[in-house]
Design a protein around this motif. Structure first.
Motif, mmCIF file in Angstrom:
data_model
loop_
_atom_site.group_PDB
_atom_site.id
_atom_site.type_symbol
_atom_site.label_atom_id
_atom_site.label_comp_id
_atom_site.label_asym_id
_atom_site.label_seq_id
_atom_site.Cartn_x
_atom_site.Cartn_y
_atom_site.Cartn_z
ATOM 1 N N ARG A 389 0.819 -1.214 0.000
ATOM 2 C CA ARG A 389 0.000 0.000 0.000
ATOM 3 C C ARG A 389 0.851 1.262 0.000
ATOM 4 N N GLY A 390 0.366 2.277 -0.726
ATOM 5 C CA GLY A 390 1.046 3.586 -0.731
ATOM 6 C C GLY A 390 0.180 4.649 -0.079
ATOM 7 N N GLU A 391 0.830 5.693 0.377
ATOM 8 C CA GLU A 391 0.110 6.840 0.954
ATOM 9 C C GLU A 391 -0.236 7.834 -0.152
ATOM 10 N N TYR A 392 -0.989 8.856 0.191
ATOM 11 C CA TYR A 392 -1.337 9.937 -0.770
ATOM 12 C C TYR A 392 -1.921 9.347 -2.056
ATOM 13 N N ASP A 393 -2.933 8.477 -1.877
ATOM 14 C CA ASP A 393 -3.582 7.829 -3.022
ATOM 15 C C ASP A 393 -2.606 7.002 -3.844
ATOM 16 N N GLY A 394 -1.524 6.603 -3.207
ATOM 17 C CA GLY A 394 -0.547 5.727 -3.880
ATOM 18 C C GLY A 394 0.195 6.415 -5.005
ATOM 19 N N ILE A 395 0.302 7.755 -4.902
ATOM 20 C CA ILE A 395 0.957 8.481 -6.001
ATOM 21 C C ILE A 395 2.344 7.919 -6.253
ATOM 22 N N SER A 396 2.747 7.868 -7.516
ATOM 23 C CA SER A 396 4.058 7.309 -7.877
ATOM 24 C C SER A 396 4.568 8.018 -9.127
ATOM 25 N N HIS A 397 5.852 7.762 -9.441
ATOM 26 C CA HIS A 397 6.509 8.542 -10.505
ATOM 27 C C HIS A 397 6.431 10.021 -10.140
ATOM 28 N N ASN A 398 6.571 10.232 -8.816
ATOM 29 C CA ASN A 398 6.492 11.565 -8.205
ATOM 30 C C ASN A 398 7.233 11.460 -6.873
ATOM 31 N N PRO A 399 8.046 12.470 -6.517
ATOM 32 C CA PRO A 399 8.791 12.354 -5.254
ATOM 33 C C PRO A 399 7.904 12.164 -4.030
ATOM 34 N N ARG A 400 6.616 12.416 -4.166
ATOM 35 C CA ARG A 400 5.713 12.202 -3.019
ATOM 36 C C ARG A 400 5.402 10.711 -2.813
ATOM 37 N N GLU A 401 5.866 9.867 -3.694
ATOM 38 C CA GLU A 401 5.660 8.407 -3.536
ATOM 39 C C GLU A 401 6.106 7.989 -2.144
ATOM 40 N N TYR A 402 5.228 7.304 -1.408
ATOM 41 C CA TYR A 402 5.622 6.931 -0.043
ATOM 42 C C TYR A 402 4.810 5.747 0.441
#
Ligand code: HGY
Ligand code: MN
Ligand code: MN
Length: 437
Positions: A389-402
């Motif tokens: 599971r990812g945080e922030y709606d699972g955002i990825s290909h973005n430094p906010r990926e977490y």
């Protein structure tokens, strides 16, 4: 292949050690992202940063006692011997090359998770009947050389070594030359002998697990992918003196394609189609010149192959129609990558789900929206994936990926237990669960 029926042990990895490795690797190719104010990662395939990351990972593999080989595609394999050296190995792994605006987890969790499983087996003195291998596949992202899942596609035989080596980046630099320059032009055969099974741990890169309130995803397969590059050839002309009807404006044609793609998605005529124009450039790109040329890339995704084919047809006929719209405008279309939807193996999915249950972790089954090396290795052996599971709606290909440390550790626990059961622990080896550190 039948899923291992033994109620074999569950394996808990050292989540802190895993996290330290993730954070250390993330510093290689790190940059300060102005837009987000976050630390991002830019480690495009076979750049100096990727080469440095590869060397760090190989060092960790060797520290964990793995025998390391590099093949002619630059794919790296770390091998832990089993009691039966002739048995086909259980394979895990992923990629450490990144997009230009990446986070710390995409691909890296699968590679470092695999190494953490080995470290834990070593800590516990566990021997498995089958060898275990951890893979680092070259150019999974496709963002530098234009074809995604490249290293694993060569390993599985879908793309030839020669074709892969000849691919060039936007500066005309060939992949084969970059393998040589970085010292990753290995000698091992690039075609992988079929493993017994392949299990990859990866962040979900989307919102499904978070919305379901679970940490673990059992991945049922990967949707189809179509990458094309479209070049529109117009005519440079004066922005002030050229009447509209005399223009062959390549920029206008490019814009028409972007809006047409969104209309295709919104029409619902192509099922769950997703369309992205990730790269677009006009030339000469000067204020007072009608664009002579425009290039854009089109990334289509669809779980339904027939709907994907219809969408590709629609796009192509729209591009052809644009040629008639403006005098002298022509278009060329180049296919960059194309993979059909790939279902994962039912038995391996069950093994993943059973491991999650045995860890007391809730899970949901889902199709992967992103492409992964697993979709290529699925051509060689029974394959499935564990999503985290990812945080922030699972955002990825973005430094906010977490993904938080807990979720990463849970995912790698499930990976570890699944791999151990598939590789068959040799009786007598310590098989108690390792208390989380
Ligand atoms: O493009 C993808 O789906 C993956 O990130 N390579
Ligand atoms: Mn990935
Ligand atoms: Mn990615």
């Amino acid at each position: 292949m039948t899923a291992p029926t033994t109620t074999a042990p569950i394996l808990r990895v050292d989540g802190d050690r895993l996290w330290r490795s993730l954070m250390e690797l993330a510093e290689i190719g790190a940059y300060d992202d102005e837009r987000t104010g976050l630390r991002g990662v830019n480690r495009l395939a076979l750049t100096d940063a990727d080469a440095a990351g590869r060397r760090l990972v190989i060092g960790w593999m060797r520290e964990a006692g793995l025998t390391v080989r590099v093949d002619r595609m630059g794919n790296i394999y770390g091998r832990r011997e089993g009691a039966d050296p002739d048995a086909r190995p259980v394979l895990t792994g992923s990629h450490i090359d990144s997009v230009a605006t990446a986070g710390a987890f995409d691909g890296c969790l699968g590679v470092l998770g695999g190494i953490e499983v080995v470290r834990t087996l070593n800590d516990l003195g566990i021997t498995t009947r089958r060898p275990l291998e951890v893979a680092v596949f070259t150019e999974e992202e496709g963002t530098r050389f234009g074809t995604d899942m490249l290293g694993s596609a060569v390993a599985a035989g879908r793309i030839t070594l020669g074709r892969a080596h000849a691919l060039t980046d936007r500066d005309g630099v060939a992949l084969g030359a970059e393998l040589t320059r970085t010292g990753f032009d290995g000698t091992a055969c690039e075609r992988l002998d079929p493993p017994h099974a392949y299990v990859e741990c990866h962040i979900e890169q989307g919102p499904v697990l978070a919305r379901a309130g679970v940490d673990i995803g059992v991945v049922t397969g990967v949707q189809g992918i179509s990458w094309q590059e479209i070049t529109l050839h117009g005519r440079a002309a004066h922005a002030g003196t050229t009447p509209t009807e005399l223009r062959a404006d390549a920029g206008l044609a490019a814009a028409r394609i972007v809006t047409h793609l969104r209309a295709m998605v919104e029409s619902g005529a192509y099922g769950e189609l997703r369309a992205t124009v990730g790269h677009m450039a006009v030339h000469p790109g000067l204020t007072n010149i009608v664009p002579a040329r425009a290039e854009l890339t089109v990334d289509l995704r669809n779980p339904d192959d027939a709907a994907m084919a219809r969408a590709e047809e629609d796009l192509l006929s729209h591009v052809r129609a644009l040629e008639g719209e403006q005098p002298g405008l022509t278009a060329s279309v180049r296919r960059m990558a194309r993979t059909a939807a790939v279902p994962f193996d039912e038995e391996v999915q069950k093994a993943v789900a059973r491991a999650a249950d045995d860890h007391g972790l809730a899970h949901v089954s889902l199709l992967s929206g992103a492409g992964h090396d697993a979709q290529e290795i699925a051509a060689l052996c029974p394959t499935a994936m564990v999503f985290v599971r990812g945080e922030y709606d699972g955002i990825s290909h973005n430094p906010r990926e977490y993904s938080n440390p807990e979720a990463c550790a849970h995912g790698v626990d499930v990976l570890a237990t699944t791999l151990l059961r598939l590789a068959e622990p040799v009786p007598g080896a310590a098989t108690d669960a390792v208390p989380r550190s």
